[in-house]
Write a protein that holds these residues in place. Sequence first.
Motif, PDB file in Angstrom:
ATOM      1  N   GLY A  10     -40.893  11.913  34.255  1.00  0.00           N
ATOM      2  CA  GLY A  10     -39.986  11.616  33.350  1.00  0.00           C
ATOM      3  C   GLY A  10     -39.407  13.208  33.171  1.00  0.00           C
ATOM      4  O   GLY A  10     -37.870  12.856  33.104  1.00  0.00           O
ATOM      5  N   LEU A  11     -40.058  14.254  33.659  1.00  0.00           N
ATOM      6  CA  LEU A  11     -39.344  15.572  33.491  1.00  0.00           C
ATOM      7  C   LEU A  11     -37.992  15.310  34.518  1.00  0.00           C
ATOM      8  O   LEU A  11     -37.333  16.226  34.463  1.00  0.00           O
ATOM      9  CB  LEU A  11     -39.727  16.496  33.674  1.00  0.00           C
ATOM     10  N   LYS A  12     -38.368  14.458  35.764  1.00  0.00           N
ATOM     11  CA  LYS A  12     -37.359  14.919  36.905  1.00  0.00           C
ATOM     12  C   LYS A  12     -36.462  13.795  37.012  1.00  0.00           C
ATOM     13  O   LYS A  12     -35.221  14.901  36.950  1.00  0.00           O
ATOM     14  CB  LYS A  12     -38.183  13.944  38.141  1.00  0.00           C
ATOM     15  N   ARG A  13     -36.562  12.557  36.265  1.00  0.00           N
ATOM     16  CA  ARG A  13     -35.227  11.860  35.759  1.00  0.00           C
ATOM     17  C   ARG A  13     -34.593  12.915  34.932  1.00  0.00           C
ATOM     18  O   ARG A  13     -33.126  12.322  35.113  1.00  0.00           O
ATOM     19  CB  ARG A  13     -35.945  10.675  35.245  1.00  0.00           C
ATOM     20  N   LEU A  14     -35.447  13.541  33.505  1.00  0.00           N
ATOM     21  CA  LEU A  14     -34.044  14.132  33.140  1.00  0.00           C
ATOM     22  C   LEU A  14     -33.411  15.173  33.078  1.00  0.00           C
ATOM     23  O   LEU A  14     -32.436  16.053  32.755  1.00  0.00           O
ATOM     24  CB  LEU A  14     -35.500  14.864  31.706  1.00  0.00           C
ATOM     25  N   ILE A  15     -33.968  16.252  33.951  1.00  0.00           N
ATOM     26  CA  ILE A  15     -33.433  17.365  35.510  1.00  0.00           C
ATOM     27  C   ILE A  15     -32.253  16.342  35.986  1.00  0.00           C
ATOM     28  O   ILE A  15     -31.368  17.008  35.625  1.00  0.00           O
ATOM     29  CB  ILE A  15     -34.145  17.719  35.898  1.00  0.00           C
ATOM     30  N   LYS A  16     -32.064  14.954  36.361  1.00  0.00           N
ATOM     31  CA  LYS A  16     -30.930  15.140  36.961  1.00  0.00           C
ATOM     32  C   LYS A  16     -30.475  14.173  36.575  1.00  0.00           C
ATOM     33  O   LYS A  16     -28.894  14.791  37.207  1.00  0.00           O
ATOM     34  CB  LYS A  16     -32.034  13.617  37.834  1.00  0.00           C
ATOM     35  N   ILE A  17     -30.693  13.921  35.365  1.00  0.00           N
ATOM     36  CA  ILE A  17     -29.390  13.242  34.397  1.00  0.00           C
ATOM     37  C   ILE A  17     -28.686  14.455  34.166  1.00  0.00           C
ATOM     38  O   ILE A  17     -27.380  14.642  34.134  1.00  0.00           O
ATOM     39  CB  ILE A  17     -29.904  12.406  33.110  1.00  0.00           C
TER      40      ILE A  17
END
Length: 397
Positions: A10-17
Amino acid sequence: MLSRLPLRPGLKRLIKIMLSLLLILMIIIASGIAFIEIQRHRTVALPTPSGPFAVGRMEYDWTDQSRIDPFAPHTSQKRELVVWSWYPATRVPGAQTAPYLPAKWGQANDNQIVQSDDSIQTHSVDHAPLSNSMARYPVLIFEPGMGKIPTQYTTLLEDLASHGYIIFAINPTYSSDVVVFPDGRVAESTTAGKIEDSAGLQAADRIIQVWAQDEIFTINQIDKLNAQPGDMFNQHLDLTRLGLFGHSFGGATAAQVCHLDARCKAGIDIDGDLFGNVVQSGVTQPFMVIQHDQGSCSDADCRAFQNEVHTLLRTVPKGAGYSLSVKNTEHFNFSDYGAYFSLLRPFGVLGSIDGQHGIQITRTYVRAFFDTYLNSTPSALLHGPSSAYPEVQFSTP
């Protein structure tokens, strides 16, 4: 050695966004800057003067030896002014038009924020010969708004010159953001020469006295030019037909000088709050006040200003006082800002009116007024609302 902790999905996705949004924002900012730069340097021809005369432009550097400049950073410095003249000229085939600003001014005004001055095409020719079509010409004196310089009103001044007026326009030293003298000296605005928010009415009343004396000094200098053998204007300036006008603080100054000096035969205040003792004493010459769109004029400041205008105009000759406003305009629609690309429109400094149409209204009504009272050529536009300019609204003094 500690191993790196794995990031949660979830954190990876947030950083990508977040990185994607940052990239998009950077692209938008870069595109906006590129668009602004393209627009700033896009060639813009100012509206063509509507009169029969070609237009000349000339620069003067005058020092009033009788006055110490209260705005100057150094004590005992005499009051020195750069004054530009726009005038009816003999048409010179193939002559190169003048730059929007004289070359030495360079980056000398805030117009650079909205439009590069070297991209603006004027219709004036520097030092063109005065037209010999008329023996004597009516004279106008102009002052800009606080911080501004006269070239930012070139469209209005060129148009008046094309109809046979000789205009002398003052750069108020140390009140204009920057003034450049012919020898290259630069005079930036000073605290004493500007109105700070905290100073208010007291500072405005103090500064307007200096600006008023600048105009009176300029009238005296013009009188000398008219009597100077060999000068281009010698015996061609009809000072019995002298009008004063200006925008914003320059318009307020026109009212003050008409109160102080009977040589003023007619005056116009373009969207300027009134200062000085003219507010109480009024003027005895024909006078016009042009304002930006007043809407419902429901706030206290607007109502107070309208009362001041009506008080001022009650002292003019019967039928020679005019108060009008222009729908869908804001304060700087009366300058050249309406004629070219500007970042000011989204901030409410320019109204929704088509910029060039707004300038055309200003040119038309200013000339109609001066034609009526300096050239004895009455204009029907001063009688009330016109179907040709439905944006113009008259109020009764």
